[in-house]
Scaffold this active site. Sequence first.
Site, PDB file in Angstrom:
ATOM      1  N   ASP A  47      -3.022   3.921   5.402  1.00 43.43           N
ATOM      2  CA  ASP A  47      -3.658   3.842   4.078  1.00 43.43           C
ATOM      3  C   ASP A  47      -4.140   2.432   3.785  1.00 43.43           C
ATOM      4  OD1 ASP A  47      -3.430   6.502   3.468  1.00 43.43           O
ATOM      5  OD2 ASP A  47      -1.553   6.275   2.359  1.00 43.43           O
ATOM      6  N   THR A 103      10.386  17.235   9.440  1.00 42.70           N
ATOM      7  CA  THR A 103      11.296  16.864  10.539  1.00 42.70           C
ATOM      8  C   THR A 103      11.077  15.424  11.005  1.00 42.70           C
ATOM      9  OG1 THR A 103       9.689  17.584  12.169  1.00 42.70           O
ATOM     10  CG2 THR A 103      11.273  19.241  11.402  1.00 42.70           C
ATOM     11  N   ARG A 137       3.011  12.995  12.024  1.00 40.28           N
ATOM     12  CA  ARG A 137       4.442  13.182  11.774  1.00 40.28           C
ATOM     13  C   ARG A 137       4.629  14.411  10.925  1.00 40.28           C
ATOM     14  NH1 ARG A 137       7.974   8.138   9.905  1.00 40.28           N
ATOM     15  NH2 ARG A 137       6.542   7.953   8.181  1.00 40.28           N
ATOM     16  N   ASP A 160       2.343   2.182   3.793  1.00 38.66           N
ATOM     17  CA  ASP A 160       1.687   3.065   4.752  1.00 38.66           C
ATOM     18  C   ASP A 160       0.531   2.307   5.388  1.00 38.66           C
ATOM     19  OD1 ASP A 160      -0.217   4.979   5.894  1.00 38.66           O
ATOM     20  OD2 ASP A 160       1.167   6.465   5.099  1.00 38.66           O
TER      21      ASP A 160
HETATM   22  N1  URA Z   1       4.337   4.375   9.091  1.00 37.86           N
HETATM   23  C1  URA Z   1       3.858   3.560   8.126  1.00 37.86           C
HETATM   24  O1  URA Z   1       2.662   3.521   7.902  1.00 37.86           O
HETATM   25  N2  URA Z   1       4.708   2.776   7.437  1.00 37.86           N
HETATM   26  C2  URA Z   1       6.026   2.793   7.653  1.00 37.86           C
HETATM   27  O2  URA Z   1       6.759   2.050   6.994  1.00 37.86           O
HETATM   28  C3  URA Z   1       6.523   3.655   8.656  1.00 37.86           C
HETATM   29  C4  URA Z   1       5.674   4.436   9.354  1.00 37.86           C
END
Ligand code: URA
Length: 211
Positions: A205, A110, A106, A202
């Site tokens: 992670d 943007t 990502r 995340d």
């Molecule tokens: N990606 C993630 O790891 N967590 C989110 O909340 C959104 C996208």
Amino acid sequence: MSESTVVHLDHPLIQHKLTIMRQKDTPTAHFRRLLREISMLMGYEVTRDLPLSQVEIETPMEKTLSPRIEGRKLAVVSILRAGDGIAQGILEILPSARMGHVGLYRDPKTLIAVEYYFKMPADIPERDVIVVDPMLATGHSAVAAIERVKSTNPKSLKFLCLLAAPEGIKHFHEIHPDVPIYVAAIDRQLNEKGYILPGLGDVGDRIFGTQ
Ligand code: URA
């Protein structure tokens, strides 16, 4: 299946495991194990409509007709890196499925998905494909991944995720109304950074312990 289908995987075991995964103090090893388990359960639900045919077998007692999944070929396509967590669980229950990968990151400004890797099984036109990514947030990655997978002409396509934001579902089905979404929970909203609320943080992670 009709257009813009969303299938809510509300099995109590899925919901219970998801609650533990959401909790911020759940350690990496536990999170990974739960993701593997929940992915097996979701894999069970996402394959519910596989057609069966009767085959003749012989038990130790006698000959009989018994149901078997028709000669269907499946492929699981992981959106890197977090999709691998789901794919591993699904492959436990579908050990002969093939696997493809789409690498997208990502752009932090943007939030648009940029492709850096794409590898599919050679015989994709003969396969029913399940694209997996734990989080359907803005929907940019999923939309881009489905676009690429569609270009290889699979027999059918489904998208499987753990959590989705309403914004992500809307965007996804604006572009791909023909692809059903299978999801364990639809959360409230996205925050300004594109993370799902309440979400689970995340997911990459948390799977890989990189934070
Ligand atoms: N990606 C993630 O790891 N967590 C989110 O909340 C959104 C996208």
